[in-house]
Design a protein around this motif. Structure first.
Motif, mmCIF file in Angstrom:
data_model
loop_
_atom_site.group_PDB
_atom_site.id
_atom_site.type_symbol
_atom_site.label_atom_id
_atom_site.label_comp_id
_atom_site.label_asym_id
_atom_site.label_seq_id
_atom_site.Cartn_x
_atom_site.Cartn_y
_atom_site.Cartn_z
ATOM 1 N N ASP A 69 0.863 -1.175 0.000
ATOM 2 C CA ASP A 69 0.000 0.000 0.000
ATOM 3 C C ASP A 69 0.903 1.229 0.000
ATOM 4 O O ASP A 69 2.034 1.148 -0.482
ATOM 5 C CB ASP A 69 -0.913 -0.030 1.235
ATOM 6 C CG ASP A 69 -2.144 0.856 1.087
ATOM 7 O OD1 ASP A 69 -2.251 1.579 0.085
ATOM 8 O OD2 ASP A 69 -2.999 0.843 1.993
ATOM 9 N N GLU A 70 0.447 2.330 0.552
ATOM 10 C CA GLU A 70 1.268 3.536 0.633
ATOM 11 C C GLU A 70 2.245 3.403 1.802
ATOM 12 O O GLU A 70 1.864 3.526 2.966
ATOM 13 C CB GLU A 70 0.391 4.780 0.815
ATOM 14 C CG GLU A 70 1.165 6.073 0.802
ATOM 15 C CD GLU A 70 0.266 7.282 0.912
ATOM 16 O OE1 GLU A 70 0.527 8.128 1.794
ATOM 17 O OE2 GLU A 70 -0.690 7.392 0.111
ATOM 18 N N LEU A 82 9.577 -7.066 -2.681
ATOM 19 C CA LEU A 82 10.687 -6.439 -1.961
ATOM 20 C C LEU A 82 11.752 -5.926 -2.922
ATOM 21 O O LEU A 82 12.289 -4.830 -2.740
ATOM 22 C CB LEU A 82 11.294 -7.428 -0.966
ATOM 23 C CG LEU A 82 10.369 -7.911 0.153
ATOM 24 C CD1 LEU A 82 11.075 -8.961 0.995
ATOM 25 C CD2 LEU A 82 9.907 -6.748 1.019
ATOM 26 N N ALA A 83 12.064 -6.712 -3.935
ATOM 27 C CA ALA A 83 13.063 -6.281 -4.924
ATOM 28 C C ALA A 83 12.584 -5.040 -5.670
ATOM 29 O O ALA A 83 13.395 -4.181 -6.057
ATOM 30 C CB ALA A 83 13.363 -7.412 -5.899
ATOM 31 N N ALA A 90 12.633 0.972 -6.454
ATOM 32 C CA ALA A 90 11.712 2.111 -6.498
ATOM 33 C C ALA A 90 12.169 3.282 -5.640
ATOM 34 O O ALA A 90 12.009 4.447 -6.050
ATOM 35 C CB ALA A 90 10.323 1.651 -6.044
ATOM 36 N N LEU A 91 12.727 3.012 -4.468
ATOM 37 C CA LEU A 91 13.060 4.114 -3.567
ATOM 38 C C LEU A 91 14.064 5.087 -4.187
ATOM 39 O O LEU A 91 13.842 6.304 -4.125
ATOM 40 C CB LEU A 91 13.563 3.578 -2.227
ATOM 41 C CG LEU A 91 13.903 4.656 -1.197
ATOM 42 C CD1 LEU A 91 12.708 5.554 -0.911
ATOM 43 C CD2 LEU A 91 14.401 4.017 0.108
ATOM 44 N N PRO A 92 15.148 4.635 -4.790
ATOM 45 C CA PRO A 92 16.047 5.603 -5.426
ATOM 46 C C PRO A 92 15.366 6.411 -6.528
ATOM 47 O O PRO A 92 15.686 7.593 -6.724
ATOM 48 C CB PRO A 92 17.165 4.723 -5.996
ATOM 49 C CG PRO A 92 17.152 3.490 -5.147
ATOM 50 C CD PRO A 92 15.708 3.264 -4.842
ATOM 51 N N SER A 128 4.029 -0.379 -9.154
ATOM 52 C CA SER A 128 3.167 -1.541 -9.293
ATOM 53 C C SER A 128 3.145 -2.341 -7.995
ATOM 54 O O SER A 128 4.150 -2.920 -7.604
ATOM 55 C CB SER A 128 3.661 -2.438 -10.431
ATOM 56 O OG SER A 128 2.857 -3.591 -10.545
ATOM 57 N N GLY A 129 2.003 -2.358 -7.319
ATOM 58 C CA GLY A 129 1.849 -3.133 -6.091
ATOM 59 C C GLY A 129 2.023 -2.360 -4.815
ATOM 60 O O GLY A 129 1.743 -2.884 -3.731
#
Length: 202
Positions: free
Chosen positions: A118-119, A163-164, A169-171, A192-193
């Motif tokens: 989620d967020e 998780l991967a 995504a964070l960077p 996505s997800g």
């Protein structure tokens, strides 16, 4: 009792338990002092509540009572639930005291708020994005050996392969080069997800 971390939405019932394990950190010790009604109204007022609320609940009296930490826990420690061993994995980032619990036998990882589909809130003042990146990378390396994730929010289970995706995504979100939507005090990036919410200042 062992919390995945000590944000107010996870420790409201701690005072009802006689034995509480916790991470040894200033953040944890501060939260163990409890929270007054003024703090709760600011952070978990009527607009943030999930109905239905218990009969007789009164926001004007809602507090989190102090709780006593009986013993500190450490990375790699095994907690035996009567034949079900869980390994403590410290995953600071969302908070300084965030942790996950790994059930090697059942191939399950209880992720707390380190991940949920989620967020993902990474906008708190105590959030450390560099530490979070290291922590999500750590548990992502375990994904091939896992059957399921057990998050604290949004859904009772999630795909370990996500998780991967968070690792990547964070960077992207931190780069400031991708579109986002604005919420009060934070920017939300869609993947996505899951989505990632960062503070405007981060």
């Amino acid at each position: 009792m062992l919390n995945s971390h000590t944000h107010f939405d996870h420790v409201g019932g701690n005072a009802e338990f006689s034995t509480i394990y916790a991470v040894d950190s200033p953040f944890t010790r501060k939260n163990a002092e409890g929270h007054p009604n003024s703090y709760m109204l600011k952070n978990a007022g009527p607009s943030e509540a999930c109905p239905p609320l218990p009969a007789g609940f009164d926001f004007a009296k809602y507090t989190i009572q102090p709780f006593h930490i009986a013993r500190t826990i450490h990375d790699g420690e095994i907690i035996d639930l009567g034949g079900r061993p869980l390994e403590v994995l410290l995953t600071p980032g969302h908070t300084p005291d965030a942790l996950c619990l790994l059930d090697r036998n059942e191939k399950e990882l209880f992720t707390g708020d380190t991940f949920y589909p989620d967020e993902i809130w990474l906008w708190w003042p105590e959030t450390d994005l560099d530490m979070y990146q290291k922590s999500i990378e750590r548990i992502a390396r375990r994904a091939p050996s896992l059957k399921v994730l057990r998050p604290a929010h949004a859904a009772p289970e999630a795909d370990p392969a996500l998780l991967a995706k968070v690792v990547q995504a964070l960077p992207q979100a931190r780069s400031g080069k991708m579109p986002f939507k604005t919420e009060p005090g934070r920017r939300v990036y869609q993947f996505s997800g899951f989505t990632i919410a960062l503070a405007d200042s981060k």
